[in-house]
Scaffold this motif. Structure first.
Motif, mmCIF file in Angstrom:
data_model
loop_
_atom_site.group_PDB
_atom_site.id
_atom_site.type_symbol
_atom_site.label_atom_id
_atom_site.label_comp_id
_atom_site.label_asym_id
_atom_site.label_seq_id
_atom_site.Cartn_x
_atom_site.Cartn_y
_atom_site.Cartn_z
ATOM 1 N N ARG A 328 0.816 -1.213 0.000
ATOM 2 C CA ARG A 328 0.000 0.000 0.000
ATOM 3 C C ARG A 328 0.853 1.267 0.000
ATOM 4 N NH1 ARG A 328 -3.467 0.159 4.844
ATOM 5 N NH2 ARG A 328 -4.480 1.912 3.792
ATOM 6 N N ALA A 329 2.143 1.129 0.293
ATOM 7 C CA ALA A 329 3.029 2.297 0.318
ATOM 8 C C ALA A 329 3.457 2.737 -1.075
ATOM 9 C CB ALA A 329 4.264 2.001 1.164
ATOM 10 N N VAL A 330 3.324 1.871 -2.066
ATOM 11 C CA VAL A 330 3.782 2.180 -3.421
ATOM 12 C C VAL A 330 3.180 3.483 -3.952
ATOM 13 C CG1 VAL A 330 3.651 1.408 -5.827
ATOM 14 C CG2 VAL A 330 4.452 -0.171 -4.059
ATOM 15 N N PRO A 331 1.840 3.665 -3.933
ATOM 16 C CA PRO A 331 1.286 4.928 -4.441
ATOM 17 C C PRO A 331 1.638 6.133 -3.567
ATOM 18 C CG PRO A 331 -0.442 3.571 -3.470
ATOM 19 C CD PRO A 331 0.772 2.709 -3.567
ATOM 20 N N ILE A 332 1.941 5.900 -2.292
ATOM 21 C CA ILE A 332 2.334 7.002 -1.405
ATOM 22 C C ILE A 332 3.712 7.516 -1.802
ATOM 23 C CG2 ILE A 332 2.790 7.663 0.985
ATOM 24 C CD1 ILE A 332 0.889 5.314 1.790
ATOM 25 N N VAL A 333 4.635 6.594 -2.058
ATOM 26 C CA VAL A 333 5.977 6.970 -2.513
ATOM 27 C C VAL A 333 5.890 7.762 -3.808
ATOM 28 C CG1 VAL A 333 8.147 6.048 -3.421
ATOM 29 C CG2 VAL A 333 7.175 5.096 -1.322
ATOM 30 N N GLU A 334 5.084 7.283 -4.754
ATOM 31 C CA GLU A 334 4.931 7.991 -6.023
ATOM 32 C C GLU A 334 4.342 9.382 -5.819
ATOM 33 O OE1 GLU A 334 4.121 4.093 -8.921
ATOM 34 O OE2 GLU A 334 2.665 5.722 -8.816
ATOM 35 N N ALA A 335 3.343 9.479 -4.940
ATOM 36 C CA ALA A 335 2.675 10.758 -4.712
ATOM 37 C C ALA A 335 3.633 11.802 -4.156
ATOM 38 C CB ALA A 335 1.493 10.565 -3.751
ATOM 39 N N LEU A 336 4.423 11.419 -3.165
ATOM 40 C CA LEU A 336 5.362 12.373 -2.576
ATOM 41 C C LEU A 336 6.460 12.754 -3.564
ATOM 42 C CD1 LEU A 336 5.632 10.998 1.061
ATOM 43 C CD2 LEU A 336 4.667 13.189 0.359
ATOM 44 N N ALA A 337 6.915 11.784 -4.356
ATOM 45 C CA ALA A 337 7.920 12.096 -5.380
ATOM 46 C C ALA A 337 7.362 13.112 -6.374
ATOM 47 C CB ALA A 337 8.347 10.822 -6.103
ATOM 48 N N ALA A 338 6.103 12.934 -6.783
ATOM 49 C CA ALA A 338 5.472 13.865 -7.728
ATOM 50 C C ALA A 338 5.356 15.256 -7.134
ATOM 51 C CB ALA A 338 4.093 13.347 -8.130
ATOM 52 N N MET A 339 4.992 15.340 -5.855
ATOM 53 C CA MET A 339 4.861 16.649 -5.209
ATOM 54 C C MET A 339 6.199 17.374 -5.140
ATOM 55 S SD MET A 339 2.247 15.383 -2.241
ATOM 56 C CE MET A 339 2.405 16.839 -1.226
ATOM 57 N N VAL A 340 7.268 16.641 -4.818
ATOM 58 C CA VAL A 340 8.600 17.249 -4.764
ATOM 59 C C VAL A 340 9.016 17.749 -6.143
ATOM 60 C CG1 VAL A 340 11.054 16.777 -4.381
ATOM 61 C CG2 VAL A 340 9.354 15.954 -2.741
ATOM 62 N N LEU A 341 8.774 16.939 -7.171
ATOM 63 C CA LEU A 341 9.173 17.314 -8.523
ATOM 64 C C LEU A 341 8.373 18.512 -9.040
ATOM 65 C CD1 LEU A 341 9.640 13.761 -10.013
ATOM 66 C CD2 LEU A 341 11.429 15.453 -9.640
ATOM 67 N N VAL A 342 7.092 18.581 -8.732
ATOM 68 C CA VAL A 342 6.300 19.747 -9.127
ATOM 69 C C VAL A 342 6.804 20.993 -8.420
ATOM 70 C CG1 VAL A 342 4.034 20.845 -8.850
ATOM 71 C CG2 VAL A 342 4.196 18.573 -9.836
ATOM 72 N N ASP A 343 7.115 20.860 -7.140
ATOM 73 C CA ASP A 343 7.633 21.989 -6.380
ATOM 74 C C ASP A 343 8.900 22.547 -7.035
ATOM 75 O OD1 ASP A 343 7.012 23.631 -4.241
ATOM 76 O OD2 ASP A 343 8.280 22.551 -2.835
ATOM 77 N N PHE A 344 9.826 21.661 -7.393
ATOM 78 C CA PHE A 344 11.066 22.099 -8.015
ATOM 79 C C PHE A 344 10.841 22.607 -9.436
ATOM 80 C CE2 PHE A 344 13.489 19.718 -4.716
ATOM 81 C CZ PHE A 344 14.330 20.758 -4.335
ATOM 82 N N THR A 345 9.864 22.034 -10.142
ATOM 83 C CA THR A 345 9.543 22.517 -11.491
ATOM 84 C C THR A 345 9.046 23.960 -11.436
ATOM 85 O OG1 THR A 345 8.981 20.288 -12.277
ATOM 86 C CG2 THR A 345 8.066 22.144 -13.502
ATOM 87 N N LEU A 346 8.187 24.247 -10.477
ATOM 88 C CA LEU A 346 7.673 25.611 -10.325
ATOM 89 C C LEU A 346 8.778 26.578 -9.888
ATOM 90 C CD1 LEU A 346 4.275 24.827 -8.547
ATOM 91 C CD2 LEU A 346 4.636 25.441 -10.946
ATOM 92 N N MET A 347 9.675 26.119 -9.010
ATOM 93 C CA MET A 347 10.789 26.964 -8.589
ATOM 94 C C MET A 347 11.738 27.243 -9.749
ATOM 95 S SD MET A 347 11.872 25.851 -4.705
ATOM 96 C CE MET A 347 11.539 24.092 -4.737
#
Length: 352
Positions: A328-347
């Protein structure tokens, strides 16, 4: 209490495991992003309890209700508010924890810090909080659809995939309840988890994440290194005990002549022991990392616990718990990775 993650793309969450609902507010989402609500629900379905015999049997629909920030399926650029109602609480299962602290759990530290706690299912410290992260991560994935994020279970206990991720078919991840793309190993893992569950025990494991099509330049060279923020995000997940990227701990055993990633003429590298990040900045190669999860602390076995008045007594765990959290942690890992990458993309866009 810190309840917010991110700098430009931020998520602030609220709620407890056995409260009325959980939810969050997403700020910094660009306007005019077309939202696929079915995709968001499919991501929630990957995380939700009761989906197979190897996870907790708590039954939750985990249907998200959006309250603001999306109009006619398009983001408006304003705060996105959402809630996910709890529907299958069995709070009486946790009455025995009112005056006791479980070993290797957050009960004791939370109580000592705040002087009060919701003992039902762990309250605010419960992994049920991660349902909010999956919503924000599913939206983040839709902001950067060109970046491909695939996580999978790479080990359960002593059972591990012995193949490089390049030799795995990511299309097989969702073909089995363990979410392991090596079907032979997946079968072994499932059998072992069921054995552990029958014994009333728990077991740990690892989740590997591979991120492809990442542009060069995401991340900062000092305190906002890309791998540092990925590590912080992953170490925020309940039960996580370790994070390594690229060569990881194996790199400590190597010589520089073995570890250095030599360049090709186009700027790519012949090897990728750097894990797609050099000097804290993405270099365009695949980013890959591994996250280690401990065994769940709540056992359906008798063990010694500490009482509020400082006594040690024997107590058996009750309730519905995962014998192994990694599927069940698999989609959680993906979700947090996506949030970090979006944050850096916007920066990155803001500073160019």
């Amino acid at each position: 209490m810190a309840n917010t993650i991110g700098k430009l793309y931020t998520l602030t969450t609220f709620g407890e495991s056995h409260g009325t609902a959980l939810g969050g507010i997403i700020d910094g989402c660009p306007s005019n992003v077309k939202i696929d609500f079915d995709f968001i629900q499919s991501e929630l379905d990957r995380r939700k309890p009761g989906q197979s015999k190897i996870v907790t049997q708590r039954k939750e629909a985990d249907e998200v209700k959006f309250l603001s920030g999306i109009f006619e399926g398009i983001t408006t650029g304003t705060s996105i508010g959402f809630i996910i109602e709890n529907g299958n609480q069995k709070s009486n299962d946790y009455d025995h924890l009112k005056d006791t602290f479980r070993p290797s759990h957050a009960d004791f530290t939370y109580d000592q810090k705040y002087g009060n706690r919701d003992y039902r299912g762990g309250g605010r410290t419960s992994a049920r909080e991660t349902v909010n992260w999956v919503v924000a991560g599913a939206i983040a994935k839709q902001i950067i659809p060109e970046i491909k994020i695939n996580a999978f279970v790479s080990s359960v206990g002593e059972i591990s995939i012995n193949k490089a991720y390049q030799d795995l078919d990511f299309n097989l991840i969702e073909s089995n309840p363990v979410r392991c793309p090596d079907l032979e190993k997946a079968s072994e893992m499932e059998e072992y988890i069921l054995k552990i569950k029958k014994e009333g025990d728990t077991v740990g494991g690892t989740v590997t994440c591979v991120i492809q099509n990442v542009p060069i330049g995401l991340g900062e060279p000092v305190f906002d290194k890309l791998h540092a923020q990925l590590g912080k995000a992953m170490l925020s997940i309940n039960a996580v005990k370790g994070f390594e990227y690229g060569g990881g701990f194996c790199a400590s055993k190597m010589k520089g002549s073995e570890h250095n990633d030599l360049f090709n003429e186009d700027g790519t590298t012949k090897t990728n022991l750097s894990g797609g990040i050099q000097g804290g900045i993405s270099n365009g190669m695949d980013i890959y990392f591994r996250v280690a999860f401990k065994p769940v602390a709540t056992l359906l076995q008798k063990q010694d616990v500490l009482t509020n008045d400082g006594k040690i007594i024997e107590q058996q765990g009750k309730g519905r718990h995962d014998p192994c959290v990694v599927p069940r942690a698999v989609p959680i890992v993906e979700a947090l990775a996506a949030m970090v990458l979006v944050d850096f993309t916007l920066m990155d866009k803001a500073c160019r």
